[in-house]
Design an enzyme around this catalytic site. Structure first.
Site, mmCIF file in Angstrom:
data_model
loop_
_atom_site.group_PDB
_atom_site.id
_atom_site.type_symbol
_atom_site.label_atom_id
_atom_site.label_comp_id
_atom_site.label_asym_id
_atom_site.label_seq_id
_atom_site.Cartn_x
_atom_site.Cartn_y
_atom_site.Cartn_z
ATOM 1 N N LYS A 1 0.823 -1.207 0.000
ATOM 2 C CA LYS A 1 0.000 0.000 0.000
ATOM 3 C C LYS A 1 0.856 1.255 0.000
ATOM 4 C CE LYS A 1 -4.455 -1.556 1.573
ATOM 5 N NZ LYS A 1 -5.521 -1.470 2.579
ATOM 6 N N LYS B 1 -3.750 -10.136 -7.619
ATOM 7 C CA LYS B 1 -4.953 -10.697 -7.014
ATOM 8 C C LYS B 1 -6.136 -9.750 -7.247
ATOM 9 C CE LYS B 1 -4.934 -8.599 -2.644
ATOM 10 N NZ LYS B 1 -4.923 -8.273 -1.355
ATOM 11 N N LYS C 1 -10.345 -4.549 -4.839
ATOM 12 C CA LYS C 1 -11.251 -3.412 -5.020
ATOM 13 C C LYS C 1 -10.514 -2.205 -5.573
ATOM 14 C CE LYS C 1 -13.804 -4.676 -0.881
ATOM 15 N NZ LYS C 1 -12.939 -4.886 0.299
HETATM 16 P P1 TYM Z 1 -10.777 -6.788 2.641
HETATM 17 O O1 TYM Z 1 -11.908 -5.823 2.763
HETATM 18 O O2 TYM Z 1 -9.650 -6.416 1.753
HETATM 19 O O3 TYM Z 1 -11.311 -8.187 2.135
HETATM 20 C C1 TYM Z 1 -12.359 -8.900 2.783
HETATM 21 C C2 TYM Z 1 -12.040 -10.397 2.756
HETATM 22 O O4 TYM Z 1 -11.893 -10.860 1.412
HETATM 23 C C3 TYM Z 1 -10.655 -11.533 1.264
HETATM 24 N N1 TYM Z 1 -10.142 -11.296 -0.103
HETATM 25 C C4 TYM Z 1 -9.799 -12.254 -0.977
HETATM 26 N N2 TYM Z 1 -9.822 -13.594 -0.894
HETATM 27 C C5 TYM Z 1 -9.427 -14.293 -1.985
HETATM 28 N N3 TYM Z 1 -8.997 -13.732 -3.144
HETATM 29 C C6 TYM Z 1 -8.951 -12.367 -3.271
HETATM 30 N N4 TYM Z 1 -8.545 -11.818 -4.406
HETATM 31 C C7 TYM Z 1 -9.365 -11.580 -2.153
HETATM 32 N N5 TYM Z 1 -9.443 -10.248 -1.940
HETATM 33 C C8 TYM Z 1 -9.918 -10.089 -0.679
HETATM 34 C C9 TYM Z 1 -9.743 -10.925 2.310
HETATM 35 O O5 TYM Z 1 -8.675 -11.774 2.635
HETATM 36 C C10 TYM Z 1 -10.708 -10.706 3.457
HETATM 37 O O6 TYM Z 1 -10.844 -11.883 4.229
HETATM 38 N N6 TYM Z 1 -8.022 -6.038 6.791
HETATM 39 C C11 TYM Z 1 -9.191 -6.746 6.274
HETATM 40 C C12 TYM Z 1 -10.482 -6.412 7.003
HETATM 41 C C13 TYM Z 1 -10.429 -6.622 8.482
HETATM 42 C C14 TYM Z 1 -10.460 -7.862 9.183
HETATM 43 C C15 TYM Z 1 -10.439 -7.520 10.565
HETATM 44 C C16 TYM Z 1 -10.509 -9.192 8.784
HETATM 45 C C17 TYM Z 1 -10.388 -5.638 9.423
HETATM 46 N N7 TYM Z 1 -10.395 -6.160 10.663
HETATM 47 C C18 TYM Z 1 -10.436 -8.500 11.533
HETATM 48 C C19 TYM Z 1 -10.499 -10.175 9.767
HETATM 49 C C20 TYM Z 1 -10.461 -9.829 11.134
HETATM 50 C C21 TYM Z 1 -9.376 -6.361 4.810
HETATM 51 O O7 TYM Z 1 -8.879 -5.364 4.362
HETATM 52 O O8 TYM Z 1 -10.238 -7.161 4.104
#
Ligand code: TYM
Length: 324
Positions: free
Chosen positions: A111, A191, A194
């Site tokens: 990032k 990957k 968003k």
């Molecule tokens: P975020 O919003 O980026 O993504 C949400 C969930 O989707 C999964 N994910 C993917 N899995 C497979 N292939 C992909 N291309 C892909 N892109 C996203 C992510 O691994 C995630 O599980 N930091 C976290 C949010 C968060 C969180 C937490 C998660 C904040 N606090 C506490 C677990 C526990 C995030 O940015 O997810």
């Protein structure tokens, strides 16, 4: 029941990578665990965004998740900033988190590269807030995609550091991966994400899905229709594995290698199957989003329950730390 926590950022549209990597798993675990799902708006503000859009993004994220199967009668769904104990605990956890550990986080490094003009302290301590999200509910199960594993490992370390300094409060949170922990974007390069325009949204229109699939990268060595292809390195074949029938997958695996089937036909099959899988989600979403007030009510209801739990943990934390 064991407690489960996971989160998703309201930073754009929810995509099939989020679904296959996380949400689908959440839905499957909803009866077996005591589930809490969080829309993490305080995480989303670590990169630049339009404040006018945030409320809609949060409501959309909630609606999409409910439409995808997070039944609010079976789990808690809420917004992170509605429960200030998350940030309060994050501050405390900052004081037991070594800088060196945060410097090693690959998501921070990525990032920081992507947002060179806004490498703020929040981006750096992002995983500490994530640890607080989980620990404030003493959650033990954390279903996530592969990109979050390093953050959960750190959450575990932070919990142990806190426990050894102030006394046992937090259990060890463990990550749970789905069978699709890393879905690639349709550009085939990075990957699905968003922040890059390489995703298929869970509520995207059929026309738009076809537009994206028709230009999606396949096996780049297959330049002409008559060239044999290699499904193993074709990004869309991975999606077939999640959306197509066993017969179709076997056929494609065979006929791609012999150039019997072309990429266009292969994409059409995938398109039909994705539409079939996504249209119930989209229909449900369109129904839900007509009544934003009901969604807001669900989120407030969820926050109330979470606040009660979080307050209990914080009282315990303060007591152990001599902060009463
Ligand atoms: P975020 O919003 O980026 O993504 C949400 C969930 O989707 C999964 N994910 C993917 N899995 C497979 N292939 C992909 N291309 C892909 N892109 C996203 C992510 O691994 C995630 O599980 N930091 C976290 C949010 C968060 C969180 C937490 C998660 C904040 N606090 C506490 C677990 C526990 C995030 O940015 O997810």
């Amino acid at each position: 029941k064991k407690r489960l926590f996971s989160g998703i950022q309201p930073s754009g549209e929810v995509h099939i990578g989020n679904y296959l990597g996380a949400i689908k798993n959440w839905v499957g675990m909803i009866d077996r665990y005591d589930c809490i799902f969080c829309i993490v708006d305080y995480h989303a503000i670590t990169v630049e965004y339009d404040p006018k859009e945030m409320q809609n993004r949060i409501i959309n994220a909630a609606a999409v998740n409910i439409a995808a199967g997070l039944d609010p009668n079976k789990c808690i769904l809420f917004v992170q900033s509605h429960v200030p104990e998350h940030t309060e605990l994050a501050w405390i956890l900052n004081t037991v988190t070594p800088m060196g550990h945060l410097e090693r986080m690959t998501q921070f490094k990525d990032k920081a590269k992507q947002h060179r003009d806004n490498i703020n302290a929040g981006l750096f301590t992002y995983p500490v807030l994530q640890a607080a999200d989980i620990l404030v509910y003493k959650a033990e199960a954390v279903p996530i995609g592969e990109d979050q594993v390093q953050h959960i490992e750190l959450a575990r370390e932070i919990a142990r550091k806190f426990n050894s300094r102030y006394g046992e409060i937090f259990p060890d949170p463990k990550e749970i991966l789905s069978d699709a922990p890393r879905i690639m974007g349709i550009d085939g390069k990075t990957k699905m994400s968003k922040s890059r325009d390489n995703y298929i949204s869970l509520v995207e229109s059929s026309e738009s899905i076809w537009k994206k699939l028709s230009t999606a990268v396949t096996d780049e060595n297959r330049k002409r229709r008559t060239d044999p292809g290699n499904p193993e390195i074709c990004n869309l074949f991975t999606l077939h594995k999640h959306y197509s029938s066993i017969e179709q997958i076997e056929r494609i695996n065979r006929e791609c290698r012999t150039a019997e089937i072309g990429c266009v036909e292969c994409k059409k099959i995938l398109y039909e199957n994705i539409i079939k899988a996504l249209s119930p989600i989209r229909e449900k979403y369109e129904e839900l989003i007509k009544d934003k007030h009901s969604i807001i009510d669900i989120l407030h209801e969820g926050a109330k329950k979470c606040k009660n739990m979080a307050e209990i943990t914080m009282a315990e934390v303060r007591r152990q730390m001599g902060l009463t």
